[in-house]
Design an enzyme around this catalytic site. Structure first.
Site, short mmCIF file in Angstrom:
data_model
loop_
_atom_site.label_atom_id
_atom_site.label_comp_id
_atom_site.label_asym_id
_atom_site.label_seq_id
_atom_site.Cartn_x
_atom_site.Cartn_y
_atom_site.Cartn_z
N GLU A 109 0.84 -1.21 0.00
CA GLU A 109 0.00 0.00 0.00
C GLU A 109 0.87 1.26 0.00
O GLU A 109 2.08 1.19 0.26
CB GLU A 109 -0.94 0.00 1.21
CG GLU A 109 -0.22 -0.02 2.55
CD GLU A 109 -1.03 0.62 3.68
OE1 GLU A 109 -1.56 1.73 3.46
OE2 GLU A 109 -1.10 0.02 4.75
N LYS A 170 -5.60 10.64 1.04
CA LYS A 170 -5.69 9.26 1.54
C LYS A 170 -6.95 8.66 0.93
O LYS A 170 -8.05 9.12 1.17
CB LYS A 170 -5.77 9.32 3.07
CG LYS A 170 -6.01 7.99 3.75
CD LYS A 170 -6.11 8.19 5.25
CE LYS A 170 -6.83 7.04 5.92
NZ LYS A 170 -7.24 7.36 7.28
N VAL A 190 -5.36 0.17 3.11
CA VAL A 190 -5.49 -1.28 3.00
C VAL A 190 -6.71 -1.61 2.13
O VAL A 190 -6.63 -2.43 1.21
CB VAL A 190 -5.62 -1.93 4.41
CG1 VAL A 190 -6.05 -3.39 4.30
CG2 VAL A 190 -4.30 -1.82 5.16
N ASP A 222 -17.04 4.75 14.24
CA ASP A 222 -15.82 4.87 13.44
C ASP A 222 -15.19 3.49 13.30
O ASP A 222 -14.50 3.01 14.19
CB ASP A 222 -14.86 5.87 14.09
CG ASP A 222 -13.67 6.16 13.17
OD1 ASP A 222 -13.50 5.45 12.15
OD2 ASP A 222 -12.91 7.10 13.48
N SER A 224 -13.05 1.28 10.43
CA SER A 224 -12.33 1.43 9.16
C SER A 224 -12.97 0.61 8.04
O SER A 224 -13.42 -0.53 8.26
CB SER A 224 -10.89 0.98 9.35
OG SER A 224 -10.25 0.95 8.09
N ALA A 225 -12.97 1.19 6.85
CA ALA A 225 -13.46 0.48 5.66
C ALA A 225 -12.58 -0.74 5.34
O ALA A 225 -12.98 -1.60 4.56
CB ALA A 225 -13.51 1.43 4.47
N ASP A 226 -11.41 -0.81 5.96
CA ASP A 226 -10.53 -1.98 5.75
C ASP A 226 -11.27 -3.27 6.13
O ASP A 226 -11.08 -4.31 5.49
CB ASP A 226 -9.27 -1.89 6.63
CG ASP A 226 -8.34 -0.77 6.22
OD1 ASP A 226 -8.60 -0.10 5.19
OD2 ASP A 226 -7.34 -0.54 6.95
N LYS A 243 -2.87 -1.42 15.61
CA LYS A 243 -2.29 -0.57 16.66
C LYS A 243 -3.24 -0.45 17.83
O LYS A 243 -4.47 -0.50 17.65
CB LYS A 243 -2.02 0.82 16.11
CG LYS A 243 -0.68 0.94 15.46
CD LYS A 243 -0.15 2.36 15.52
CE LYS A 243 1.14 2.43 14.74
NZ LYS A 243 0.93 2.94 13.39
N1 PSU Z 1 -2.55 1.92 10.83
C1 PSU Z 1 -1.22 2.04 10.92
N2 PSU Z 1 -0.53 2.59 9.88
C2 PSU Z 1 -1.17 3.03 8.76
C3 PSU Z 1 -2.58 2.89 8.67
C4 PSU Z 1 -3.23 2.33 9.71
O1 PSU Z 1 -0.64 1.66 11.91
O2 PSU Z 1 -0.52 3.55 7.84
C5 PSU Z 1 -3.29 3.34 7.42
C6 PSU Z 1 -3.53 2.13 6.52
O3 PSU Z 1 -3.41 2.56 5.18
C7 PSU Z 1 -4.95 1.76 6.82
C8 PSU Z 1 -5.57 3.11 7.07
O4 PSU Z 1 -5.59 1.07 5.77
O5 PSU Z 1 -4.57 3.84 7.76
C9 PSU Z 1 -6.84 3.01 7.86
O6 PSU Z 1 -7.44 4.27 7.91
P1 PSU Z 1 -8.96 4.44 8.37
O7 PSU Z 1 -8.98 4.04 9.82
O8 PSU Z 1 -9.30 5.85 8.14
O9 PSU Z 1 -9.76 3.49 7.52
MN MN Z 2 -12.47 5.91 10.24
#
Ligand code: PSU
Ligand code: MN
Length: 391
Positions: A109, A170, A190, A222, A224-226, A243
Site C-alpha cells: 500500500e 488518503k 489497506v 468509526d 475502518s473500511a478496511d 495498533k
Molecule cells: N494503521 C497504521 N498505519 C497506517 C494505517 C493504519 O498503523 O498507515 C493506514 C492504513 O493505510 C490503513 C488506514 O488502511 O490507515 C486506515 O485508515 P482508516 O482508519 O481511516 O480506515
Molecule cells: Mn475511520
C-alpha cells in the site's frame, strides 16, 4: 464411406481444375498448355505461401494483438471485464508477465508511505521493502492512484511523489471513484489497495497495520473500511496486527461477524503492531507460510470471496513494551479528543502523535515489522504459486 471436409475440398478442387483444363484446351494446344501450367504454378505458390508466409504475418502483426491482451487481462482479473479494461492500462508489462507465468507477486500500500512515515525515511523504506520481496524471488507491486489512474507497481518517480506526500490524499474505497473522475493523485489504504490488487489478480498483500474499530467505535461508529473490504475482497493481508489506538477486541469481533479468517503466523496471539501480543487470540495459529497458502487455496477452491487476515508479530528484538505503548496511546487519544479530530483524519493524526511522543523510537519498529510482513507475504505468495501449479 464417410464424407470428411478434406474429401469435399479435394472433390471441389478436382472439379474446378478439370473445368479449367477443358476451358484451356479449347483455346488450342499450346495456349491451353501454357495457361494450365500457369494455373498449376499459381495454385502451388498460393498453397506454399499460405502455409509458410501466413503464420509469420499472423505472428508479427496479429498474435500479440489487443485481442490477446484483452483475453489475458480478463483471465487475470477473474473474468471481470471492467477490471480487465482498466488492467490493460494500469498493469506494467513486468507484473502482467509475472502473473501470467505464475510467478509470486506481492501488493503493497502507499498510505503507509504518505501518511504513516516521514520523508525521506519513507522513501528509503519504500525501496527497502521492494528489495526484501525481490530477494525472496517475488515481485513487489506498490499500489496507488496517480493522476486518476489505478496503479499497480510504481516507478521510482511515482514512489518519490507518494513519499513527498505533497497534496496526496488518503484514498479508501469511497474515494476511489472521485480520484479517478477528477484525475487526482492519492495514496491507497489497506481497503483500496485490496481493491486494486484483486483487479490485477494479485492474491497477497503486505502492510504494517490494518485499520479497525476505533476506541469508542460502538458510539462513534468509526470503523475502518478496511474491515468491510476484508469481508468482500479476495486478497490475503499480512499485517502486524492492529495498533493499540484501536479497540482490538471489537476489531476481531467485527472480523468474526463478517466471516474473515484471522490466522496467526506461527503464533496463537493476535499481535498489536509495536507489540507481539494484544491480549486477544487468533482463530488459528498456522505452522508455516506454506500452511497459510493452503488455507488461501482452500478458501478460493470453496468459492468464498472474503479476504484473509494474517497476523505476523514484529520480530522479538524490535518489539516495544505493551504498557509503555498503552501510556503513549492514551496521551495521543486525549490529544485527538482535544483537537476534535474525526473521520479519515483520526488515524493519520494518531500515527503522527505516537511518533512524536516516542521520539521516533517507534519508527525503527514500524520499519522492521513492515519488512517482516513483506517477507512473510513473499513466502506465502511463492507457496500459493506452487499450489496453483500442482492443480
Ligand atoms: N494503521 C497504521 N498505519 C497506517 C494505517 C493504519 O498503523 O498507515 C493506514 C492504513 O493505510 C490503513 C488506514 O488502511 O490507515 C486506515 O485508515 P482508516 O482508519 O481511516 O480506515
Ligand atoms: Mn475511520
Amino acid at each position: 464411406m464417410s464424407f470428411s471436409p478434406a474429401l469435399v475440398y479435394d472433390f471441389i478442387f478436382l472439379a474446378v481444375f478439370s473445368f479449367a483444363a477443358v476451358k484451356s484446351w479449347q483455346k488450342g494446344f499450346l495456349a491451353g498448355l501454357t495457361e494450365l501450367i500457369g494455373a498449376v504454378l499459381g495454385v502451388g505458390i498460393a498453397s506454399w505461401g499460405s502455409r509458410t508466409l501466413a503464420p509469420e504475418v499472423y505472428l508479427s502483426f496479429f498474435s500479440d494483438s489487443v485481442s490477446t491482451r484483452v483475453e489475458q487481462a480478463v483471465a487475470q482479473s477473474g473474468g471481470d471485464i471492467a477490471a480487465a479494461v482498466q488492467g490493460l492500462d494500469f498493469l506494467p508489462e513486468s507484473i502482467r508477465a509475472a502473473l501470467a507465468e505464475g510467478k509470486p507477486v506481492v501488493a503493497l500500500e502507499s498510505t503507509i508511505l504518505s501518511h504513516g512515515m516521514p520523508y525521506p525515511e519513507n522513501l528509503d523504506f519504500a525501496h527497502r521493502v521492494e528489495e526484501v520481496i525481490r530477494s525472496l524471488g517475488a515481485i513487489p507491486a506498490t499500489c496507488a492512484i496517480v493522476k486518476g489512474r489505478l496503479k499497480v507497481g510504481l516507478t521510482a518517480e511515482e514512489l518519490e511523489i507518494m513519499c513527498r506526500a505533497e497534496n496526496i490524499g488518503k484514498v479508501s474505497r469511497r474515494d476511489v471513484a472521485v480520484y479517478v473522475a477528477l484525475g487526482r493523485t492519492g495514496a491507497t489504504t489497506v481497503a483500496s489497495t485490496m481493491i486494486i490488487a484483486a483487479m490485477a489478480g494479485i492474491p497477497v498483500f503486505a502492510t504494517g497495520g490494518i485499520g479497525g474499530v476505533h476506541r469508542g467505535g460502538q458510539d462513534s461508529m468509526d470503523i475502518s473500511a478496511d474491515l468491510q473490504e476484508l469481508a468482500h475482497t479476495p486478497v490475503t493481508v499480512v499485517c502486524a496486527g492492529a495498533k493499540q489506538i484501536l479497540d482490538i477486541g471489537r476489531t476481531l469481533e467485527y472480523l468474526e461477524t463478517m466471516g474473515v479468517p484471522v490466522i496467526g503466523n506461527q503464533t496463537a496471539d493476535f499481535p498489536a503492531f509495536f507489540c507481539r501480543k494484544s491480549g486477544f487470540g487468533v482463530d488459528y495459529a498456522a505452522q508455516s507460510e506454506a500452511e497459510i497458502a493452503s488455507i488461501i487455496h482452500a478458501q478460493r477452491g470453496i468459492g468464498f470471496t472474503a479476504g484473509i487476515l494474517v497476523g505476523n508479530p514484529v520480530p522479538e528484538e524490535y518489539a516495544l513494551d505493551h504498557e509503555y505503548m498503552e501510556r503513549i496511546i492514551n496521551v495521543a487519544l486525549q490529544a485527538a479528543d482535544e483537537a476534535n479530530v474525526h473521520g479519515k483524519n483520526i488515524t493519520p493524526f494518531l500515527l503522527a502523535k505516537v511518533k512524536e511522543l516516542t521520539g521516533g523510537e517507534s519508527f525503527e519498529t514500524n520499519v522492521q515489522l513492515a519488512l517482516n510482513n513483506a517477507r512473510c507475504a513473499a513466502r506465502i505468495a511463492a507457496a500459493l504459486c506452487e499450489l496453483k501449479k500442482a492443480e
